[in-house]
Design an enzyme around this catalytic site. Sequence first.
Site, short mmCIF file in Angstrom:
data_model
loop_
_atom_site.label_atom_id
_atom_site.label_comp_id
_atom_site.label_asym_id
_atom_site.label_seq_id
_atom_site.Cartn_x
_atom_site.Cartn_y
_atom_site.Cartn_z
N CYS A 75 -25.55 16.46 -29.09
CA CYS A 75 -24.60 16.99 -30.06
C CYS A 75 -23.39 17.63 -29.35
CB CYS A 75 -25.31 17.96 -31.00
SG CYS A 75 -24.34 18.48 -32.43
N HIS A 78 -29.53 13.89 -33.30
CA HIS A 78 -30.61 14.85 -33.00
C HIS A 78 -31.94 14.13 -32.85
CE1 HIS A 78 -28.67 18.84 -33.36
NE2 HIS A 78 -27.79 18.15 -34.06
N GLU A 95 -34.66 15.20 -31.73
CA GLU A 95 -35.82 16.06 -31.96
C GLU A 95 -36.23 16.09 -33.42
OE1 GLU A 95 -32.69 18.55 -33.56
OE2 GLU A 95 -32.81 17.21 -31.83
#
Length: 401
Positions: A290, A374, A376
């Site tokens: 990011c 992202h 995760e």
Amino acid sequence: MTSSENASAENASAWPDLKPTALLVLADGTVIEGFGLGAEGQAVGEVCFNTAMTGYQEILTDPSYAGQLITFTFPHIGNVGTNDEDIETVNMAATPGARGVILRSAITSPSNYRAARHLDAWLRARGIIGISGIDTRALTALIRTKGMPNAVIAHAKDGHFDVYGLKKEAREWPGLEGMDLVPMVTSGQRYTWDETPWEWDKGFGRQDRPEFNVVAVDYGIKRNILRLLAGEGCKITVVPATTSAEDILAMKPDGIFLSNGPGDPAETGKYAVPMIRKVIESGTPTFGICLGHQMLGLAVGAKTKKMHQGHHGANHPVRNEATDKVEITSMNHGFAVDETTLPKGAKQTHISLFDGSNCGIELEGKPVFSVQYHPEASPGPRDSHYLFRRFADLMRENKRA
């Protein structure tokens, strides 16, 4: 009283004329009325829309949303309640994240076995201002047409507002371009992290046999990023955003992680980019997500740009240019690396299939890579977890060399 008068009185009782208790005031002077929820008060920010159907608590506590007001396009938000496990900001006592929330429907009572608190009560406790009863489809269409507007969200139970003052505040707020918001969300001191990902019927674990020493630079880092790093065998030391390259390299890390975060990467890059360049020169394996990805791009000579409506949601398709595989990803960004400015030696690895924007880079001949989205998060649900394994493999190879 006549029968018609009786009917009118009954209808008035059945359909009360509810007074608005919240306003969304756009910078162009548009005033949208609704009903307040969460904390009372007012907050200014940039309005974006998020298309995710789940994960509202993680979204609202993501430090990358600092300075923003989130419009959820899914109409039913809050029906699974809230809990302490789904908070993404590391400091449970801090409140970095979205400044306000905009909903179509009123919050319903939670119906989930993990729910510990009603969303409305949780919003009040965290100081997040909310408004419901909004035509979120119309607001989303406006953003898609005109871009993300600056606005003020206000909630007052008595329904009294200084509309002129709210319009003035929305009009005069400078916006996110040129704004460094990382000081609002970064940690004030270094700390260690060893919590590993959640498992069914077990909860979170602990990494007690680490293979790697990783330094994570905190530009607004999320808990689940740290958990997945720990799950790959990392002992993690998280350091503030302004930590120098000399201090980071003195910790003799096997790898360096550049975290997500809010605001304009070019502004944060004024102090972050020199550090990142020295880290790249050191040859230490480096992974960015990011904002970390955007500033890595700046560090190698590329430029970043403000997006028209940004990418916010949990259903964004991204193509891996090396494998041609498509990952369904979670995204939250209003700036992007301008792929046309990538220099020789910086290879584009991932692109958005929505608009073709850059979603990943790697440096040729160096153990350095990053992604815009992202990995995760779990919309795929694990489409992108391989990136953490790739980081671990780079560190393992570098240690053997």
